[in-house]
Write a protein that holds these residues in place. Sequence first.
Motif, PDB file in Angstrom:
ATOM      1  N   MET A 138       0.846  -1.137  -0.034  1.00 50.05           N
ATOM      2  CA  MET A 138      -0.009  -0.131   0.045  1.00 50.05           C
ATOM      3  C   MET A 138       0.888   1.356   0.000  1.00 50.05           C
ATOM      4  N   LEU A 139       1.968   1.289   0.951  1.00 47.25           N
ATOM      5  CA  LEU A 139       2.765   2.463   0.850  1.00 47.25           C
ATOM      6  C   LEU A 139       3.734   2.833  -0.111  1.00 47.25           C
ATOM      7  N   ASN A 140       4.200   1.532  -0.934  1.00 43.05           N
ATOM      8  CA  ASN A 140       4.786   1.715  -2.418  1.00 43.05           C
ATOM      9  C   ASN A 140       3.728   2.321  -3.283  1.00 43.05           C
ATOM     10  N   THR A 141       2.587   1.879  -3.374  1.00 41.93           N
ATOM     11  CA  THR A 141       1.625   2.329  -4.410  1.00 41.93           C
ATOM     12  C   THR A 141       1.265   3.434  -4.217  1.00 41.93           C
ATOM     13  N   TYR A 156      11.960  19.357  -3.286  1.00 40.14           N
ATOM     14  CA  TYR A 156      12.975  18.266  -2.999  1.00 40.14           C
ATOM     15  C   TYR A 156      12.283  17.386  -2.011  1.00 40.14           C
ATOM     16  N   LYS A 157      12.370  16.190  -2.299  1.00 36.57           N
ATOM     17  CA  LYS A 157      11.797  15.009  -1.354  1.00 36.57           C
ATOM     18  C   LYS A 157      12.607  14.795  -0.237  1.00 36.57           C
ATOM     19  N   VAL A 158      12.480  15.045   0.907  1.00 39.95           N
ATOM     20  CA  VAL A 158      13.425  14.798   2.053  1.00 39.95           C
ATOM     21  C   VAL A 158      13.500  13.174   2.372  1.00 39.95           C
ATOM     22  N   GLU A 159      12.363  12.791   2.878  1.00 39.00           N
ATOM     23  CA  GLU A 159      12.381  11.335   3.032  1.00 39.00           C
ATOM     24  C   GLU A 159      10.988  10.768   3.348  1.00 39.00           C
ATOM     25  N   THR A 160      10.832   9.561   3.332  1.00 35.67           N
ATOM     26  CA  THR A 160       9.566   8.918   3.844  1.00 35.67           C
ATOM     27  C   THR A 160       9.762   7.888   4.982  1.00 35.67           C
ATOM     28  N   ILE A 161       9.386   8.008   6.037  1.00 35.08           N
ATOM     29  CA  ILE A 161       9.392   6.899   7.092  1.00 35.08           C
ATOM     30  C   ILE A 161       8.000   6.504   7.554  1.00 35.08           C
ATOM     31  N   GLY A 162       7.521   5.183   7.489  1.00 32.50           N
ATOM     32  CA  GLY A 162       6.317   4.630   7.696  1.00 32.50           C
ATOM     33  C   GLY A 162       5.457   5.336   6.721  1.00 32.50           C
ATOM     34  N   ASP A 163       4.302   6.160   7.411  1.00 35.06           N
ATOM     35  CA  ASP A 163       3.331   6.620   6.496  1.00 35.06           C
ATOM     36  C   ASP A 163       3.713   8.179   6.523  1.00 35.06           C
ATOM     37  N   ALA A 164       4.797   8.930   6.912  1.00 39.53           N
ATOM     38  CA  ALA A 164       5.145  10.070   6.846  1.00 39.53           C
ATOM     39  C   ALA A 164       5.736  10.487   5.720  1.00 39.53           C
ATOM     40  N   TYR A 165       5.442  11.405   5.115  1.00 41.18           N
ATOM     41  CA  TYR A 165       6.054  12.136   3.768  1.00 41.18           C
ATOM     42  C   TYR A 165       6.352  13.569   4.030  1.00 41.18           C
TER      43      TYR A 165
END
Length: 296
Positions: A138-141, A156-165
């Motif tokens: 789900m998160l990948n999609t 600029y995308k900093v990072e994703t952790i869990g469901d945080a974007y």
Amino acid sequence: MSGFITELQQYQKKLNLTIEQEILNNEDISYRSKMVSFCILLLVLIISPIIILLVRNATFTIQNFAGNLVDKTIELRNEKKKSDRLLFEMLPPAVVMQLRQRRQVPAENFDSVTIYFSDIVGFTNISADSSPMEVVNMLNTLYKLFDSRIRKYDVYKVETIGDAYMVVSGLPQRNGILHAGEIATMSLDLLVGIEHFKIPHRPNDKLEIRVGINTGPCVAGVVGTTMPRYCLFGDTINTASRMESTGEAMKIHITEATKQSLEKLEDIYEIEIRGVMEIKVSDSPSSIIQGGAEVT
């Protein structure tokens, strides 16, 4: 005279013998020279095909090596492009170039940037009712959808952790006063995209996100050597995270600073005043957000 003639005949015989002996010696030497020349010629005739065969094999080997080298060079370039794309997704291109030159990347102060935070509403409940593979899928999609949409904006995308974007605009490349508009427009685009998003393993459930935005100064720099990360420092990031956590589902929660930045732009955004809210901010002079995780 008779004695003289006799003596002369004797000398003539001796001369004939000497000449015959010299002729025989010369013939022997000539024969030996011919035999040596014949042996050398025979040896050359025998060795020449071997040398030609060895040269041909060496040429063929060199050609194969050159062809393999060209193929390996092309493969190396392709792998380098893949690694470059991966590095550029993890770190800003300017930072990657400095790291390749083995130069230390100093922390940089940015007077004004806009920070975006979002997370999934009810993610804990969804995770509890789903298997780990379903959550990852789900998160990948979802993040593939987000990543494809944010490419249209100067962010600029900093990072994703869990469901945080977490996304930022205004760094590492400064864009004047446009960063607030880039993040705001991007946020609206992501909300439109999430409305049509279906959870792969729960197609009847609708996914919702909370969005928080804040504008202000921050410091950014590369932390670590083994696995360097581009981290943002400052209360601006912390406040943006608070905006997200106190926001409402499918709404964009912004601060007064972001509102003022948007009003400077020609684009017209509909902003609804939510009212005065008490937001808990760190008591320390500065707080750190690394990849969406708050560290004070």
